[in-house]
Every structure is written in C-alpha cells, then in structure tokens.
Design an enzyme around this catalytic site. Sequence first.
Site, PDB file in Angstrom:
ATOM      1  N   LYS A  22       2.717  -9.094   1.287  1.00  0.00           N
ATOM      2  CA  LYS A  22       1.936  -9.891   0.319  1.00  0.00           C
ATOM      3  C   LYS A  22       1.948  -9.217  -1.045  1.00  0.00           C
ATOM      4  O   LYS A  22       2.197  -9.863  -2.068  1.00  0.00           O
ATOM      5  CB  LYS A  22       0.484 -10.026   0.801  1.00  0.00           C
ATOM      6  CG  LYS A  22      -0.468 -10.534  -0.278  1.00  0.00           C
ATOM      7  CD  LYS A  22      -1.879 -10.648   0.215  1.00  0.00           C
ATOM      8  CE  LYS A  22      -2.748  -9.443   0.010  1.00  0.00           C
ATOM      9  NZ  LYS A  22      -3.183  -9.195  -1.367  1.00  0.00           N
ATOM     10  N   ASN A  23       1.704  -7.906  -1.053  1.00  0.00           N
ATOM     11  CA  ASN A  23       1.539  -7.216  -2.338  1.00  0.00           C
ATOM     12  C   ASN A  23       2.851  -7.023  -3.091  1.00  0.00           C
ATOM     13  O   ASN A  23       2.833  -6.689  -4.276  1.00  0.00           O
ATOM     14  CB  ASN A  23       0.838  -5.868  -2.137  1.00  0.00           C
ATOM     15  CG  ASN A  23      -0.637  -6.065  -1.812  1.00  0.00           C
ATOM     16  OD1 ASN A  23      -1.136  -7.185  -1.851  1.00  0.00           O
ATOM     17  ND2 ASN A  23      -1.325  -4.983  -1.485  1.00  0.00           N
ATOM     18  N   CYS A 116     -15.288  -8.121  -8.387  1.00  0.00           N
ATOM     19  CA  CYS A 116     -14.909  -8.711  -7.112  1.00  0.00           C
ATOM     20  C   CYS A 116     -15.589  -7.917  -6.026  1.00  0.00           C
ATOM     21  O   CYS A 116     -16.217  -6.896  -6.297  1.00  0.00           O
ATOM     22  CB  CYS A 116     -13.406  -8.741  -6.933  1.00  0.00           C
ATOM     23  SG  CYS A 116     -12.745  -7.213  -6.353  1.00  0.00           S
ATOM     24  N   ARG A 121     -13.209  -3.247 -10.679  1.00  0.00           N
ATOM     25  CA  ARG A 121     -11.790  -3.533 -10.883  1.00  0.00           C
ATOM     26  C   ARG A 121     -11.456  -4.000 -12.302  1.00  0.00           C
ATOM     27  O   ARG A 121     -11.047  -5.134 -12.527  1.00  0.00           O
ATOM     28  CB  ARG A 121     -11.295  -4.544  -9.850  1.00  0.00           C
ATOM     29  CG  ARG A 121     -11.480  -4.058  -8.441  1.00  0.00           C
ATOM     30  CD  ARG A 121     -10.896  -4.967  -7.422  1.00  0.00           C
ATOM     31  NE  ARG A 121      -9.492  -4.671  -7.154  1.00  0.00           N
ATOM     32  CZ  ARG A 121      -8.801  -5.229  -6.160  1.00  0.00           C
ATOM     33  NH1 ARG A 121      -9.350  -6.112  -5.389  1.00  0.00           N
ATOM     34  NH2 ARG A 121      -7.540  -4.899  -5.964  1.00  0.00           N
ATOM     35  N   ASP A 305      -6.077   0.085   1.687  1.00  0.00           N
ATOM     36  CA  ASP A 305      -6.110  -1.181   2.428  1.00  0.00           C
ATOM     37  C   ASP A 305      -6.166  -0.973   3.943  1.00  0.00           C
ATOM     38  O   ASP A 305      -6.386  -1.935   4.695  1.00  0.00           O
ATOM     39  CB  ASP A 305      -4.893  -2.044   2.070  1.00  0.00           C
ATOM     40  CG  ASP A 305      -5.008  -2.607   0.657  1.00  0.00           C
ATOM     41  OD1 ASP A 305      -6.088  -2.507   0.055  1.00  0.00           O
ATOM     42  OD2 ASP A 305      -3.999  -3.152   0.147  1.00  0.00           O
ATOM     43  N   ARG A 397      -6.210 -14.625   3.287  1.00  0.00           N
ATOM     44  CA  ARG A 397      -5.531 -14.227   2.045  1.00  0.00           C
ATOM     45  C   ARG A 397      -4.343 -13.315   2.346  1.00  0.00           C
ATOM     46  O   ARG A 397      -3.403 -13.274   1.551  1.00  0.00           O
ATOM     47  CB  ARG A 397      -6.500 -13.459   1.125  1.00  0.00           C
ATOM     48  CG  ARG A 397      -7.542 -14.325   0.459  1.00  0.00           C
ATOM     49  CD  ARG A 397      -8.347 -13.506  -0.512  1.00  0.00           C
ATOM     50  NE  ARG A 397      -7.469 -12.675  -1.288  1.00  0.00           N
ATOM     51  CZ  ARG A 397      -7.760 -11.447  -1.730  1.00  0.00           C
ATOM     52  NH1 ARG A 397      -8.941 -10.913  -1.479  1.00  0.00           N
ATOM     53  NH2 ARG A 397      -6.904 -10.759  -2.434  1.00  0.00           N
TER      54      ARG A 397
HETATM   55  C1  UD1 Z   1      -3.310  -3.360  -5.538  1.00  0.00           C
HETATM   56  C2  UD1 Z   1      -3.239  -4.123  -4.250  1.00  0.00           C
HETATM   57  C3  UD1 Z   1      -4.457  -3.828  -3.369  1.00  0.00           C
HETATM   58  C4  UD1 Z   1      -4.617  -2.325  -3.173  1.00  0.00           C
HETATM   59  C5  UD1 Z   1      -4.624  -1.600  -4.528  1.00  0.00           C
HETATM   60  C6  UD1 Z   1      -4.631  -0.089  -4.385  1.00  0.00           C
HETATM   61  C7  UD1 Z   1      -2.027  -6.135  -4.779  1.00  0.00           C
HETATM   62  C8  UD1 Z   1      -2.037  -7.609  -4.933  1.00  0.00           C
HETATM   63  N1  UD1 Z   1      -3.185  -5.541  -4.514  1.00  0.00           N
HETATM   64  O1  UD1 Z   1      -4.450  -3.850  -6.246  1.00  0.00           O
HETATM   65  O2  UD1 Z   1      -4.249  -4.461  -2.106  1.00  0.00           O
HETATM   66  O3  UD1 Z   1      -5.853  -2.085  -2.534  1.00  0.00           O
HETATM   67  O4  UD1 Z   1      -3.432  -1.945  -5.277  1.00  0.00           O
HETATM   68  O5  UD1 Z   1      -3.589   0.331  -3.609  1.00  0.00           O
HETATM   69  O6  UD1 Z   1      -0.999  -5.488  -4.860  1.00  0.00           O
HETATM   70  N2  UD1 Z   1      -8.246   0.300 -12.276  1.00  0.00           N
HETATM   71  C9  UD1 Z   1      -8.853   0.508 -13.493  1.00  0.00           C
HETATM   72  N3  UD1 Z   1      -8.321  -0.108 -14.607  1.00  0.00           N
HETATM   73  C10 UD1 Z   1      -7.229  -0.921 -14.527  1.00  0.00           C
HETATM   74  C11 UD1 Z   1      -6.629  -1.125 -13.266  1.00  0.00           C
HETATM   75  C12 UD1 Z   1      -7.161  -0.498 -12.153  1.00  0.00           C
HETATM   76  O7  UD1 Z   1      -9.847   1.231 -13.606  1.00  0.00           O
HETATM   77  O8  UD1 Z   1      -6.793  -1.436 -15.580  1.00  0.00           O
HETATM   78  C13 UD1 Z   1      -8.830   0.962 -11.071  1.00  0.00           C
HETATM   79  C14 UD1 Z   1      -9.377  -0.047 -10.071  1.00  0.00           C
HETATM   80  O9  UD1 Z   1     -10.680  -0.432 -10.413  1.00  0.00           O
HETATM   81  C15 UD1 Z   1      -9.293   0.737  -8.783  1.00  0.00           C
HETATM   82  C16 UD1 Z   1      -8.044   1.581  -8.961  1.00  0.00           C
HETATM   83  O10 UD1 Z   1      -7.784   1.608 -10.369  1.00  0.00           O
HETATM   84  O11 UD1 Z   1     -10.405   1.568  -8.636  1.00  0.00           O
HETATM   85  C17 UD1 Z   1      -6.817   1.039  -8.241  1.00  0.00           C
HETATM   86  O12 UD1 Z   1      -6.543  -0.255  -8.689  1.00  0.00           O
HETATM   87  P1  UD1 Z   1      -5.068  -0.861  -8.742  1.00  0.00           P
HETATM   88  O13 UD1 Z   1      -4.088   0.141  -8.265  1.00  0.00           O
HETATM   89  O14 UD1 Z   1      -4.867  -1.465 -10.074  1.00  0.00           O
HETATM   90  O15 UD1 Z   1      -5.208  -2.013  -7.678  1.00  0.00           O
HETATM   91  P2  UD1 Z   1      -4.647  -3.486  -7.783  1.00  0.00           P
HETATM   92  O16 UD1 Z   1      -3.308  -3.459  -8.440  1.00  0.00           O
HETATM   93  O17 UD1 Z   1      -5.676  -4.399  -8.295  1.00  0.00           O
END
Ligand code: UD1
Length: 423
Positions: A22-23, A116, A121, A305, A397
Amino acid sequence: MDRFLIRGGKKLKGIVHISGSKNAALPILVATLLTDEPCILHRIPNLRDVRTTLKILEYLGKKVVYKDNTVTITANGSLKNNLPYELVKQMRASFWVAGPLLTRFKEADIPLPGGCAIGVRPVDIHLKGFERLGATCEIKAGNVLIRAKKLNPANIVLRFPSVGATQNLLMCACLVEGETILDNVAKEPEVDDVIDFLNKMGADIQADGKGRLVIHGKKELHGAEHTVVADRIESGSFLLAAAATRGDVVVEDCVPEHNSILLNDLCEAGFTLTITNASVHVHPYAGEIKPVRIRTAPYPGFATDLQAPWMTLMTLCNGTAEVDEDIFENRFMHAPELVRMGADISTEKSVARVTGVKKLSAAHVQASDLRGGFALVMAGLCADGETEVERVYHIDRGYENLEQKLTALGADIRRYNPDKDAF
Ligand code: UD1
C-alpha cells in the site's frame, strides 16, 4: 458500518500470498501526475486508500482503469492543480500530490491534512523543502497555497527522515533542472520502489543507501510500467498472527530482508522460522513466548506500523516486555482495547509495559486506526469466545481481502453490518 466477528482459538495453518505494498502503491500512483503519457502499474492492492488515490487522480483529470490489481492511467485533458478537503481528509497521503503539481504547474492549492488518530502529523518538512526549491507556501483558510515563479535545484537536509516528505520532494525535484541533493531522507523499501518507478519514467535519481539522494532534474518524464514491491507490513502482520495463534504458516511472495528486525525479534521470542528469498515459514511452537523489547525507528529499525500487532503478541509472553513508540505520539489507542480483552498493559508517554497473560478473552472492541485495528483482530484470533471488532473501515484501508486470507488459514472470522445483515 462493517464489523468483524471472530471466534478465537484456532491455530492459523497454511500458505498466505502477500499483496503489493500500500505504502509504495500510493506514491507511485501519485507519481503518474508527472507525465501525460500512459502508465501501467501492476500488483496494486484493492484497498480503500488506493481507491481514494484513484479518485484523486480522476478528480485532477486523469483517466483510470483498474482491473485485477492492474491500473492503467492515461491523460484525459489538462490537469487541475488543487484538491478539495473532502478527498484530503480521507487520507493524509493525499498531500503528496503537492510535489508533482508544484513542479509541473508552479502552483498547487492543497488543504492541510490536519490532525489524525495517531498524532498531529504536520507537513512542515514537506513545506520547508518546497521553499528551499524556490516556492512560497502560504496557509489560507485551511489550504496551503504553494507558488513558484521558477523552481531551482537545492541541497536540502530533512530535519527527520519523513517517508512522505522524502517522496514529495523527490517527485518535485525530478522536474527541476540541475542537481538537487536530498540528505537525511527515509530509507524505507517503499521509497526505493518509488525511485525505481521514477527512474523508469526517465528520471535520474541516485541513492547512496545511507540517506542521500542525488537527483538530476529533467525537462519531462515519460510513461512507464512497473510492478509494486510486496507489502512488508502485511507480511509482518501475518507472521505475527501466525506466531500469536501458535500456528504453522508460510508467508509467500514477500521480501524477508525488508522485515529483518522483526524476524530477529520473533526468533528471540522463541519462534523457529525458515526463510527463503521470497517466503518465511513460521513453525508451530508450543513453548513460552519470551518477552522482547522493541523500539520503533525509521527503516531499517522496527516498523512503527508493526508496533500494535507486536504488542498483541507480547500480551501472551511469559514476563514483561517494553514497547517504545518513537515515531508517532499517541499510537497506543489499541492498548486500552487489548486491556478490555484481558491484557495487562500500562502506558506512560511513549512506552508501554506489557505483562503477559495466559489467555486473552473475547470482547466487543473498537478499531481506531489501521494497524491498531489489525492488532485487535489478532487478539480476537487468540481469545476464547467471540470477539466483535467495530469500525472495520480503518482496517480496510490497508489489508487486501483480510477475512478471505485469514479464513483460508483456518480462522473463523466473518464480516457483518448490523444495519444491513439480519441474524
Ligand atoms: C508513512 C506511512 C505510514 C508509516 C510512516 C512511518 C504511507 C502512506 N504511510 O507515513 O504507514 O507509519 O510513514 O514509517 O506511506 N513529521 C513531521 N513533519 C513532516 C512530516 C512528518 O513532523 O513534515 C513527523 C510525523 O508527525 C511523524 C514522523 O515525522 O511523527 C514520521 O512521519 P512520516 O515518515 O512522514 O510518515 P508518513 O509519510 O505520513
């Protein structure tokens, strides 16, 4: 709303085939916005998040045909450069269209994803990166308005290796002429799969495997065909469900090295595994489950995850295991539900202490996020009696044909909707 009814106590047994990730599928679908030429994508799992992404592509102006896990995406006139909140609120990853739209049209209007269930996030890392590439980002009425007269290549160091920000900035930089260097990027296998696809589209991206990406931007990209990598989170989930039910399961069509830490931890907990290059066999085990401490971390660390399903396994250990959640705040919503099923768990900030119990007991519980939902299904498979899991839409999902796959392994699980199905 659909629920699962699970009659627990059956050991899972048999072979399960893993779906496409999915990711990886979500950003790869989004990357097709970088070209007007046709793209053909195989092994795209039929999941709610994928269907939302396809709706987004259609809304933006693409023609999409989805059949038997293959998606063909073609141009259908000119593309829009904005998304409605209705689509973004269904899935945070919708924000990833910002990079491709910005790089192609020099402007994108995307609603902020907002909070969320598993934490705040934010998207600050994405926005800082766009600014370094020469864009301005202004927040107005809940939308981010991203504008650039011209984008320039840049050296960008991410303050944290965010998966989403890495992919968003990567897609954007592919069409920014010159050399962009991204440092401290995410090293998740899903990011590698996106890089593979972008390079097939004509991009020039080199990864050093240590967190640096060097991108030589091109004037345009072309169509490409790609098969999405196996879902390591689905693989890990089935391995954990097999272990927790003391089952005998072969997880096929996976990439075991993407789950190295989990496999080590399962062995440390007492399980015997046979690993080939594309399968993992969890052998039946009747001994005690040893407590093993895990701490979530960016890849190759323990995947956040899989933290919730791991916690379910540890509810049955002999002793006390610590579970540290270091990626997301507020990702223990499954813990109180597991406690309602007889687990002994206390949480403080980012640490959960799980003291094993002999048996879990069935209860009526509620999923509040995708992976936490799977952890409850796993608990239901182990518990005595009939467990009812509400809000299955969270689980839909991210797990393709979950109840069919579990039923084929001998589980007693069925979906019902109290508003529609009569008893
Ligand atoms: C992706 C995955 C999700 C997984 C996560 C971490 C998808 C669709 N989802 O989510 O399943 O749990 O990676 O492996 O691929 N953060 C910030 N600022 C930002 C972006 C992120 O502070 O601009 C923080 C987030 O709040 C979180 C951490 O960084 O605490 C990790 O987030 P991120 O790696 O961005 O996760 P996603 O890409 O949303």
